[in-house]
Design a protein around this motif. Structure first.
Motif, mmCIF file in Angstrom:
data_model
loop_
_atom_site.group_PDB
_atom_site.id
_atom_site.type_symbol
_atom_site.label_atom_id
_atom_site.label_comp_id
_atom_site.label_asym_id
_atom_site.label_seq_id
_atom_site.Cartn_x
_atom_site.Cartn_y
_atom_site.Cartn_z
ATOM 1 N N THR A 260 -101.411 97.356 -3.096
ATOM 2 C CA THR A 260 -102.819 97.026 -2.925
ATOM 3 C C THR A 260 -103.336 96.421 -4.228
ATOM 4 O O THR A 260 -102.825 96.713 -5.310
ATOM 5 N N HIS B 79 -107.232 95.129 -6.033
ATOM 6 C CA HIS B 79 -108.689 95.220 -5.851
ATOM 7 C C HIS B 79 -109.370 94.364 -6.910
ATOM 8 O O HIS B 79 -109.017 94.418 -8.084
ATOM 9 N N LYS B 80 -110.339 93.577 -6.465
ATOM 10 C CA LYS B 80 -111.125 92.769 -7.402
ATOM 11 C C LYS B 80 -112.599 93.114 -7.262
ATOM 12 O O LYS B 80 -113.107 93.178 -6.134
ATOM 13 N N ALA C 133 -105.849 100.184 -8.378
ATOM 14 C CA ALA C 133 -106.689 99.561 -7.343
ATOM 15 C C ALA C 133 -107.238 100.618 -6.393
ATOM 16 O O ALA C 133 -108.388 100.532 -5.944
ATOM 17 N N ASP D 203 -110.527 101.163 -4.152
ATOM 18 C CA ASP D 203 -110.408 101.086 -2.691
ATOM 19 C C ASP D 203 -111.133 102.268 -2.046
ATOM 20 O O ASP D 203 -111.722 102.150 -0.979
ATOM 21 N N ARG E 10 -118.509 100.895 -6.346
ATOM 22 C CA ARG E 10 -117.540 100.082 -7.099
ATOM 23 C C ARG E 10 -118.275 99.219 -8.125
ATOM 24 O O ARG E 10 -117.874 99.105 -9.280
ATOM 25 N N SER F 295 -116.890 92.970 -3.936
ATOM 26 C CA SER F 295 -115.565 93.468 -4.273
ATOM 27 C C SER F 295 -114.637 93.190 -3.105
ATOM 28 O O SER F 295 -115.068 93.043 -1.963
ATOM 29 N N GLN F 296 -113.363 93.109 -3.418
ATOM 30 C CA GLN F 296 -112.358 92.866 -2.395
ATOM 31 C C GLN F 296 -111.249 93.883 -2.541
ATOM 32 O O GLN F 296 -110.527 93.869 -3.528
ATOM 33 N N SER F 297 -111.149 94.778 -1.578
ATOM 34 C CA SER F 297 -109.976 95.642 -1.478
ATOM 35 C C SER F 297 -109.025 94.946 -0.526
ATOM 36 O O SER F 297 -109.335 94.797 0.660
ATOM 37 N N TRP F 298 -107.862 94.556 -1.002
ATOM 38 C CA TRP F 298 -106.928 93.889 -0.076
ATOM 39 C C TRP F 298 -106.255 94.885 0.853
ATOM 40 O O TRP F 298 -105.794 94.519 1.918
ATOM 41 N N GLU G 236 -102.136 94.040 -0.197
ATOM 42 C CA GLU G 236 -102.211 92.872 -1.084
ATOM 43 C C GLU G 236 -101.022 91.951 -0.849
ATOM 44 O O GLU G 236 -101.185 90.770 -0.579
#
Ligand code: ARG
Length: 585
Positions: free
Chosen positions: A400, A402-403, A479, A483, A490, A516-519, A528
């Motif tokens: 995973t 995370h951004k 990440a 998440d 976040r 935010s982006q949790s893949w 991810e």
């Protein structure tokens, strides 16, 4: 000693075949139309997944003369893990920032040649901080790929560009100490000692040294310390031996048993070089990543956002969206039936909503499954897929990432202390960790929430006075801590952390329009990217991309072991699937 699996995977990693052909060169020519693909027999092809792999495959097959349709689950966009946050997401709609792919190494000729071919503009991406110079946006620098066959391929019009050296103004924040990267480079000992590692070596130099054993399987060290590739026959042999000897090693085991690091060194270098989250993963992934992600690499980004590439790929392809594939049937007649359902859920692709009953039915001669294996786990196959394929789909480890992206109304990271004084007037407060130094690009490393911070590489986008900071880009365990949080939390945590590095004075410029982006929690990506655990490359690897019954084909970055988690992997696998469909393999 070599085994068949190691040899097969060695060839795939090096993009070559039994005759030592250079497949990269072959794919570059196909992608740019220099060698056209021609269908002997036109097939009805259904491509599942409108990410880079699926769209590359679809375009090649269509140009070859096949009838091609593309299905995409996401009803709001195409592009997969290429995703640009733009428009009304931000307070200033001129801004944009990347949720997914953001940097393309200059050695990734497959990606850059494709982009150039599609007319997608590129410009430098600065992994390390540099002076804001007016000349940075003059993209299109020449990319040259030189093959072991002696042939070259090049694209781009301007002279090659090489990344400028780092200013070293960005921060390292570990064990409660904060220093600039330049201070660390000049004297690494105080930071290293805070981990109990009493060494005057930088973390980057230590990692480089540790990787020498792995490198020496395929390269030779020159007297000046640089490395050169061995002849291709020896590289294939060496890579096969490397896989045989070391695929079973985790990164931790490699560092302890081969590089002879003790725990304090693992912690110190691991924290600074983004290894701690990957210690339990297969060693080879980190060795390959180190080639593509290090301060000596020159990178590009797409000037209009990374999704400029996927928008160009989608141009005049026939893509049906809101089609979640639920079932694939290999009919006795030789055709394939695919069932698809519509979905409900929020536009942000978070895990909510539901997949409906399958109301769409498609028939095709060939189906290309260009979605992550994490998504294929939820598809029914009738009959069951071959055993090795099922194991690969169900067991291949997905990481995973995370951004967290924070919008600011001013580009304070480009200011010196005098600019801070004049912009904040009576409210001026000094920086907590030394005077501000103006720079673009680069970023910080920390052992707290925001493991890696990245600043924009260019002074302004479309005249916007503000900008978006990638306040956290974290992998694996690092990440998951994000998440697990609700989106607002976040953003609060990331801003608090950035303020700890740069002072509460940055808060006045935060817009609170953060994303935010949790893949992992993206309902179509479901992770991810594939990062194998020890042993998976050689045991599951050979089953990943293999076609089934001349009717089912597989594409995606997970299919190309040299380039997992890169656009180049998606591109290469899209070409490979197109070649297989075309030849009926
Ligand atoms: N291409 C990705 C990047 O540039 C690498 C992602 C690797 N992911 C991982 N979990 N190790 O950041």
């Amino acid at each position: 000693a070599q085994d068949a699996n190691s040899l097969a995977m060695a060839r795939r990693i090096l993009l070559t075949d039994e005759s030592y052909n250079d497949l990269t060169l072959h794919y570059l020519r196909l992608l740019t139309g220099k060698t056209p693909l021609r269908a002997a027999h036109g097939r009805d092809v259904l491509v599942v997944g409108a990410g880079v792999a699926g769209m590359v495959c679809a375009r090649l097959l269509r140009a070859a003369g096949h009838r091609v349709r593309v299905l995409e689950a996401n009803r709001n966009r195409v592009g997969g893990r290429v995703k640009t946050f733009r428009g009304e997401v931000w307070q200033d709609p001129r801004l944009r920032a990347e949720a997914g792919a953001m940097r393309i190494p200059s050695s990734h000729a497959l990606t850059l040649a494709l982009a150039d071919r599609l007319g997608v503009a590129r410009r430098p991406f600065h992994l390390v901080d540099t002076d804001p110079t007016p000349d940075l946006t003059s993209g299109d620098s020449r990319i040259v790929y030189t093959s072991w066959t002696g042939e070259t391929f090049s694209t781009g019009t301007r002279p090659p560009y090489a990344a400028p050296p780092a200013l070293g103004s960005r921060l390292i924040h570990v064990n409660g100490q904060t220093v600039t990267k330049a201070v660390y480079a000049a004297d690494p000992r105080p930071v290293n000692k805070s981990f109990g590692w009493d060494s005057g070596q930088t973390s980057a130099a230590a990692l480089d040294q540790a990787l020498a054993t792995a490198r020496s399987y395929t390269q030779t060290r020159n007297p000046d310390g640089t490395w050169s590739d061995k002849p291709i026959e020896e590289r294939v042999d060496g890579m096969a031996r490397l896989l045989h000897d070391l695929d079973g090693y985790s990164l931790r085991r490699y560092l302890t048993d081969i590089a002879h690091w003790d725990e304090p060194q693992i912690q110190a270098v691991g924290t600074l070089e983004n290894l701690t989250s990957r210690l339990s993963y297969g060693f080879l992934h980190s060795a390959l990543d180190a080639v593509d992600i290090n301060p000596a690499v020159t990178y590009f980004e797409f000037t209009g956002g990374t999704d400029a590439l996927t928008t160009a790929l989608a141009q005049d392809l026939s893509i049906e969206q809101d089609r979640v594939v639920t079932k694939v049937v290999l009919e006795p007649s030789g055709r394939v039936t695919v069932l698809a359902a519509p979905e409900t859920g929020p536009e942000d692709e978070a895990c909510a909503g539901a997949i409906g009953t399958p109301v769409h039915e498609y028939r095709a001669d060939a189906v290309v499954l260009a979605v992550p294996f994490a998504a294929l786990r939820h598809v029914d196959f009738d009959p069951l897929l071959p055993y090795g394929k099922r194991r690969a789909i169900n067991e291949l480890h997905h990481d995973t990432a995370h951004k967290v992206l924070l919008e600011f109304t001013e580009r304070w990271w480009e200011w010196d202390e005098d600019t801070w004084r004049s912009r904040t007037g009576d409210a001026y407060r000094p920086a907590p960790h030394g005077a501000a130094q103006p720079a673009v690009g680069g970023g910080c490393v920390s052992d707290e929430a925001c493991r890696f911070v990245y600043f924009p590489s260019h002074p302004s986008d479309q005249g916007a006075p503000g900008g978006v900071v990638l306040a956290a880009y974290n992998w694996a365990e690092d990440a998951m801590r994000f998440d697990a949080l609700a989106p607002d939390d976040r953003h609060t945590e990331a801003l608090d952390h950035l303020a700890a590095l740069y002072g509460d004075r940055i808060r006045q410029f935060a817009t609170h329009r953060s994303v935010s982006q949790s893949w992992l929690r993206n309902r179509w990506a479901l992770g991810e990217a594939v990062i194998e655990t020890p042993g998976q490359l050689t045991t599951l690897g050979p089953h990943v991309a293999t076609p089934v019954d001349g009717r089912l084909y597989f594409a995606g970055d997970h299919c190309q072991p040299r380039y997992h988690a890169w656009i180049a992997g998606a591109v290469a696998s899209g070409v490979e699937a197109a070649l297989q469909v075309n030849s009926g393999a």
